[in-house]
Design an enzyme around this catalytic site. Structure first.
Site, PDB file in Angstrom:
ATOM      1  N   THR A   1       5.941  13.516  -2.183  1.00  0.00           N
ATOM      2  CA  THR A   1       5.017  12.602  -1.514  1.00  0.00           C
ATOM      3  C   THR A   1       5.674  11.231  -1.425  1.00  0.00           C
ATOM      4  O   THR A   1       6.815  11.052  -1.854  1.00  0.00           O
ATOM      5  CB  THR A   1       3.692  12.487  -2.285  1.00  0.00           C
ATOM      6  OG1 THR A   1       3.908  11.717  -3.479  1.00  0.00           O
ATOM      7  CG2 THR A   1       3.162  13.860  -2.683  1.00  0.00           C
ATOM      8  N   CYS A   2       4.944  10.250  -0.908  1.00  0.00           N
ATOM      9  CA  CYS A   2       5.514   8.910  -0.805  1.00  0.00           C
ATOM     10  C   CYS A   2       5.739   8.286  -2.178  1.00  0.00           C
ATOM     11  O   CYS A   2       6.552   7.370  -2.324  1.00  0.00           O
ATOM     12  CB  CYS A   2       4.619   8.006   0.039  1.00  0.00           C
ATOM     13  SG  CYS A   2       2.949   7.794  -0.626  1.00  0.00           S
TER      14      CYS A   2
ATOM     15  N   PRO B   1      -7.843  10.990  -4.990  1.00  0.00           N
ATOM     16  CA  PRO B   1      -7.954  12.436  -4.785  1.00  0.00           C
ATOM     17  C   PRO B   1      -6.892  13.027  -3.871  1.00  0.00           C
ATOM     18  O   PRO B   1      -6.745  14.246  -3.815  1.00  0.00           O
ATOM     19  CB  PRO B   1      -9.345  12.573  -4.153  1.00  0.00           C
ATOM     20  CG  PRO B   1      -9.503  11.303  -3.372  1.00  0.00           C
ATOM     21  CD  PRO B   1      -8.818  10.230  -4.186  1.00  0.00           C
ATOM     22  N   GLN B   2      -6.147  12.201  -3.155  1.00  0.00           N
ATOM     23  CA  GLN B   2      -5.219  12.710  -2.156  1.00  0.00           C
ATOM     24  C   GLN B   2      -4.127  13.585  -2.763  1.00  0.00           C
ATOM     25  O   GLN B   2      -3.696  14.571  -2.170  1.00  0.00           O
ATOM     26  CB  GLN B   2      -4.581  11.547  -1.390  1.00  0.00           C
ATOM     27  CG  GLN B   2      -3.759  11.990  -0.187  1.00  0.00           C
ATOM     28  CD  GLN B   2      -3.195  10.800   0.577  1.00  0.00           C
ATOM     29  OE1 GLN B   2      -3.265   9.671   0.115  1.00  0.00           O
ATOM     30  NE2 GLN B   2      -2.623  11.063   1.735  1.00  0.00           N
TER      31      GLN B   2
END
Length: 433
Positions: free
Chosen positions: A59-60, A129-130
């Site tokens: 992810t980022c 929550p992502q």
């Protein structure tokens, strides 16, 4: 069995390094297969079923490789070193330069980390929550690439269950300050009011949708979505009464916007220094606020040096999202307690898996004895022997063969070994002494 989590995140490495180690979404499957081949030192064309399990979360804010290897050769340190070397080799980076930024978590520490990540305790935005959705996507991709086996499948399924329990029984997600909200706060430091500004969003993914929702709530002068696929950009823009344009038109349109938020999956920058310099000149040096939420970055870092440009990356937003963390600290202790209990449960499950081969061998041996005695009984019945006598012989034969091994072991054992057997056998056969 070696269970590992090796990676880096927003607390251990700057975005300049994280973007070099990030895996593009369309390469995750290939990377999982490469990792399994690397662990087994096998060619990709060979049978990968023997090279262990692997999954990659990118992810980022983090890149992590989860691995489970049941091979008996080598120790945990060797497995960690091999995993770290894979990340360096795959991305063509110097191992010596990369290793100081990596965390390497074996066994229960890997399990604890996975549970914390899924629950949002290891995120830049505490409780967001992502990450749970991103982890589920990573698991689906690893499964499709053949990377999941018994151990990682169970690890991730329990991670999702723990995350659900933490969110449903604690206030860990309450009052969360999202990256999108942080972007709005930062822009308000540059402009007195967003209502007078033209806002551009580059990309049409989940993060851009969240940002558009937050900025739209401030009633900007205009809201535009730029995307490679115009139709997808229009779908998102219409939700906020905005407009859309093709990414290819950006060079001629950039100067019209006061606020630019970008988050695409591009592996290379899509906004260069020259493009922004021309836009600033066309704006007669009116300030531009830019937020680059992509990893790898969408906007060249040199853009931040321009006098009239205020460029922020995901790391720059860290101090903003940390505000309000105090409100959630009470829930953290409760969440950590839940996680610790579930970690111990998972490790107990792993320990129980270690005896499965022994149980299988016992079952196979017992089955062989049963079939041999059954065949003997059938032959006697075929000869016309009395059925009660045959059944009696069958039961005695099974008992004798079943007890033969323990009796022989006890007979030949000496000293401490015999003492241990004397104590153990009554427990196994539930006899009284």
């Amino acid at each position: 069995m070696h269970l590992l989590a090796v990676g880096l995140n927003h607390t251990t490495a700057p975005v300049s390094l994280r973007e070099k180690v990030a895996f593009p979404a369309d390469q995750i499957g290939q990377a999982v297969a490469s990792a399994r081949a690397w662990f087994g030192r096998a060619d990709l064309a060979s049978n990968l079923a023997q090279t262990g399990e692997a999954a990659i979360l990118s992810t980022c804010n983090r890149t992590e490789l989860y691995a489970a290897n049941t091979a008996s050769h080598g120790g945990v340190d060797d497995a960690i070193d091999s995993t770290a070397h894979f990340l360096a080799d795959y991305h063509k980076l110097s191992y010596a330069d990369l290793r100081p930024f990596l965390y390497a978590l074996p066994q229960d520490n890997a399990v604890r980390h996975a549970f914390r990540v899924a629950s949002g305790l290891d995120s830049m935005v505490l409780g967001e929550p992502q990450i749970l959705g991103q982890m589920k996507d990573a698991v689906r991709q690893a499964d499709a690439a053949g990377g999941l086996g018994t151990y990682l499948h169970q690890l991730f399924q329990r991670s999702f269950a723990v995350a659900k329990e933490v969110r449903s029984t604690t206030e860990i997600g309450a009052h969360s300050v999202s990256m999108a909200a942080a972007a709005v706060r930062l822009s308000q430091r540059i402009f007195d009011s967003i209502s007078g500004q033209n806002v551009l969003f580059i990309g049409a993914g989940e993060m851009i949708e969240l940002c558009a929702t937050h900025f739209a709530a401030q009633n900007p002068k205009s809201l535009t979505v730029a995307n490679r696929t115009l139709e997808r950009g229009e779908t998102l823009a219409h939700r906020f009464n905005g407009s859309a344009l093709r990414l290819a038109d950006l060079p001629t349109q950039l100067s019209k916007f006061d606020i630019v938020v970008s988050c695409t999956a591009s592996s290379l920058p899509i906004i260069g220094l020259g493009l922004v310099e021309r836009a600033v000149k066309a704006r007669r040096h009116k300030p531009i606020f830019m937020v680059d939420l992509a990893v790898p970055r969408d906007i060249e870092s040199e853009v931040g040096r321009l006098d009239d440009v205020f460029l922020y990356t995901v790391d720059d937003l860290a101090s903003v999202v940390q505000s309000g963390v105090e409100n959630r600290q009470a829930a953290v202790a409760q969440a950590e307690a839940i996680i610790e209990t579930r970690v111990q449960s998972f490790m107990h499950w792993i320990d129980s898996r270690a005896v499965v081969p022994v149980i299988q061998d016992l079952h196979d041996a017992g089955e062989s004895l049963r079939l041999a005695e059954l065949e003997r009984a059938r032959k006697l019945l075929a000869k016309g022997e009395d059925i009660d006598a045959v059944l009696d012989a069958l039961s005695k034969g099974l008992t004798a063969k079943f007890l033969h091994g323990p009796q022989q072991a006890l007979h030949h054992a000496q000293g401490d070994e015999r003492t241990q057997l004397v104590q153990l056998l009554p427990q196994l056969f539930r006899t009284k002494r």
